[in-house]
Design a protein around this motif. Structure first.
Motif, PDB file in Angstrom:
ATOM      1  N   VAL A 180       0.938  -1.124   0.193  1.00  0.00           N
ATOM      2  CA  VAL A 180       0.072   0.003  -0.187  1.00  0.00           C
ATOM      3  C   VAL A 180       0.725   1.318   0.027  1.00  0.00           C
ATOM      4  N   ASP A 181       1.794   1.444   1.050  1.00  0.00           N
ATOM      5  CA  ASP A 181       2.777   2.344   0.811  1.00  0.00           C
ATOM      6  C   ASP A 181       4.006   2.201   1.871  1.00  0.00           C
ATOM      7  N   GLN A 182       4.880   3.057   1.688  1.00  0.00           N
ATOM      8  CA  GLN A 182       6.220   3.030   2.483  1.00  0.00           C
ATOM      9  C   GLN A 182       6.585   4.365   2.653  1.00  0.00           C
ATOM     10  N   THR A 183       6.522   4.926   3.807  1.00  0.00           N
ATOM     11  CA  THR A 183       6.900   6.390   3.992  1.00  0.00           C
ATOM     12  C   THR A 183       8.229   6.467   4.727  1.00  0.00           C
ATOM     13  N   ARG A 184       8.974   7.487   4.562  1.00  0.00           N
ATOM     14  CA  ARG A 184      10.237   7.824   4.993  1.00  0.00           C
ATOM     15  C   ARG A 184      10.101   9.155   5.708  1.00  0.00           C
ATOM     16  N   GLN A 185      10.519   9.149   6.862  1.00  0.00           N
ATOM     17  CA  GLN A 185      10.190  10.233   7.789  1.00  0.00           C
ATOM     18  C   GLN A 185      11.474  10.726   8.330  1.00  0.00           C
ATOM     19  N   VAL A 186      11.977  12.042   8.167  1.00  0.00           N
ATOM     20  CA  VAL A 186      13.190  12.546   9.127  1.00  0.00           C
ATOM     21  C   VAL A 186      12.609  12.905  10.535  1.00  0.00           C
ATOM     22  N   ARG A 187      13.352  12.414  11.340  1.00  0.00           N
ATOM     23  CA  ARG A 187      13.087  12.485  12.847  1.00  0.00           C
ATOM     24  C   ARG A 187      13.865  13.674  13.304  1.00  0.00           C
ATOM     25  N   ARG A 188      15.020  13.698  13.145  1.00  0.00           N
ATOM     26  CA  ARG A 188      16.176  14.795  13.502  1.00  0.00           C
ATOM     27  C   ARG A 188      17.296  14.800  12.511  1.00  0.00           C
ATOM     28  N   CYS A 189      17.634  16.140  12.469  1.00  0.00           N
ATOM     29  CA  CYS A 189      18.678  16.232  11.536  1.00  0.00           C
ATOM     30  C   CYS A 189      19.892  17.459  12.073  1.00  0.00           C
ATOM     31  N   LYS A 190      21.201  17.333  12.036  1.00  0.00           N
ATOM     32  CA  LYS A 190      21.955  18.345  12.222  1.00  0.00           C
ATOM     33  C   LYS A 190      23.071  18.561  11.028  1.00  0.00           C
ATOM     34  N   PRO A 191      23.385  19.657  10.777  1.00  0.00           N
ATOM     35  CA  PRO A 191      24.317  19.961   9.628  1.00  0.00           C
ATOM     36  C   PRO A 191      25.574  19.167   9.701  1.00  0.00           C
ATOM     37  N   ALA A 192      26.231  18.797   8.611  1.00  0.00           N
ATOM     38  CA  ALA A 192      27.391  18.025   8.541  1.00  0.00           C
ATOM     39  C   ALA A 192      28.407  18.590   7.440  1.00  0.00           C
ATOM     40  N   ALA A 193      29.561  18.405   7.375  1.00  0.00           N
ATOM     41  CA  ALA A 193      30.375  18.835   6.588  1.00  0.00           C
ATOM     42  C   ALA A 193      30.244  18.373   5.183  1.00  0.00           C
ATOM     43  N   GLY A 194      30.341  18.780   4.039  1.00  0.00           N
ATOM     44  CA  GLY A 194      30.278  18.454   2.909  1.00  0.00           C
ATOM     45  C   GLY A 194      29.208  19.007   1.649  1.00  0.00           C
ATOM     46  N   LEU A 195      29.177  18.648   0.501  1.00  0.00           N
ATOM     47  CA  LEU A 195      28.289  19.017  -0.409  1.00  0.00           C
ATOM     48  C   LEU A 195      27.728  17.980  -0.864  1.00  0.00           C
ATOM     49  N   CYS A 196      26.613  18.381  -1.831  1.00  0.00           N
ATOM     50  CA  CYS A 196      25.913  17.149  -2.505  1.00  0.00           C
ATOM     51  C   CYS A 196      26.407  17.053  -3.881  1.00  0.00           C
ATOM     52  N   SER A 197      26.631  15.874  -4.264  1.00  0.00           N
ATOM     53  CA  SER A 197      27.175  15.568  -5.487  1.00  0.00           C
ATOM     54  C   SER A 197      26.520  15.920  -6.573  1.00  0.00           C
ATOM     55  N   ARG A 198      25.294  15.939  -6.325  1.00  0.00           N
ATOM     56  CA  ARG A 198      23.972  16.046  -7.562  1.00  0.00           C
ATOM     57  C   ARG A 198      23.742  17.613  -7.552  1.00  0.00           C
ATOM     58  N   CYS A 199      23.394  18.383  -6.573  1.00  0.00           N
ATOM     59  CA  CYS A 199      23.016  19.955  -6.827  1.00  0.00           C
ATOM     60  C   CYS A 199      23.935  20.969  -6.298  1.00  0.00           C
ATOM     61  N   GLY A 200      25.073  20.277  -5.166  1.00  0.00           N
ATOM     62  CA  GLY A 200      25.935  21.238  -4.831  1.00  0.00           C
ATOM     63  C   GLY A 200      25.602  22.071  -3.384  1.00  0.00           C
ATOM     64  N   GLY A 201      24.067  21.726  -2.967  1.00  0.00           N
ATOM     65  CA  GLY A 201      23.798  22.030  -1.535  1.00  0.00           C
ATOM     66  C   GLY A 201      24.339  21.407  -0.372  1.00  0.00           C
ATOM     67  N   GLY A 202      24.088  22.039   0.694  1.00  0.00           N
ATOM     68  CA  GLY A 202      24.756  21.383   1.765  1.00  0.00           C
ATOM     69  C   GLY A 202      24.307  20.082   2.169  1.00  0.00           C
ATOM     70  N   ALA A 203      25.135  19.299   3.232  1.00  0.00           N
ATOM     71  CA  ALA A 203      24.672  18.155   3.892  1.00  0.00           C
ATOM     72  C   ALA A 203      24.328  18.130   5.213  1.00  0.00           C
ATOM     73  N   SER A 204      23.545  17.361   5.498  1.00  0.00           N
ATOM     74  CA  SER A 204      23.248  17.122   7.073  1.00  0.00           C
ATOM     75  C   SER A 204      22.954  15.568   7.436  1.00  0.00           C
ATOM     76  N   VAL A 205      23.358  15.375   8.697  1.00  0.00           N
ATOM     77  CA  VAL A 205      22.923  13.858   9.032  1.00  0.00           C
ATOM     78  C   VAL A 205      21.694  13.905   9.734  1.00  0.00           C
ATOM     79  N   ALA A 206      21.052  12.921   9.437  1.00  0.00           N
ATOM     80  CA  ALA A 206      19.491  12.755   9.762  1.00  0.00           C
ATOM     81  C   ALA A 206      19.101  11.256  10.110  1.00  0.00           C
TER      82      ALA A 206
END
Length: 68
Positions: A8-34
């Motif tokens: 029927v469905d599969q949901t992915r939910q972010v509970r907490r996140c905090k900033p991390a060092a690094g950039l996204c290889s796809r768009c160049g945006g910032g990264a976070s640990v979630a």
């Protein structure tokens, strides 16, 4: 005898996140640990839940790396 069971469905939910060092290889945006939570329901009945950590992009939402 034939038995059908549909996903029927599969949901992915972010509970907490905090900033991390690094950039996204796809768009160049910032990264976070979630802390993520995935819930799967078969035929409207909760079947499987999993908690895991991921490094994700804060701009496009792509999962860059996952940790079990």
């Amino acid at each position: 005898m034939v038995c059908f069971c549909f996903l029927v469905d599969q949901t992915r939910q972010v509970r907490r996140c905090k900033p991390a060092a690094g950039l996204c290889s796809r768009c160049g945006g910032g990264a976070s640990v979630a802390d993520m939570k995935t819930s799967t329901r078969f035929c409207h009945v909760p079947f499987y839940r999993k908690s895991w950590k991921a490094i994700m992009c804060t701009f496009c939402g792509a999962i860059l790396k996952s940790y079990q």
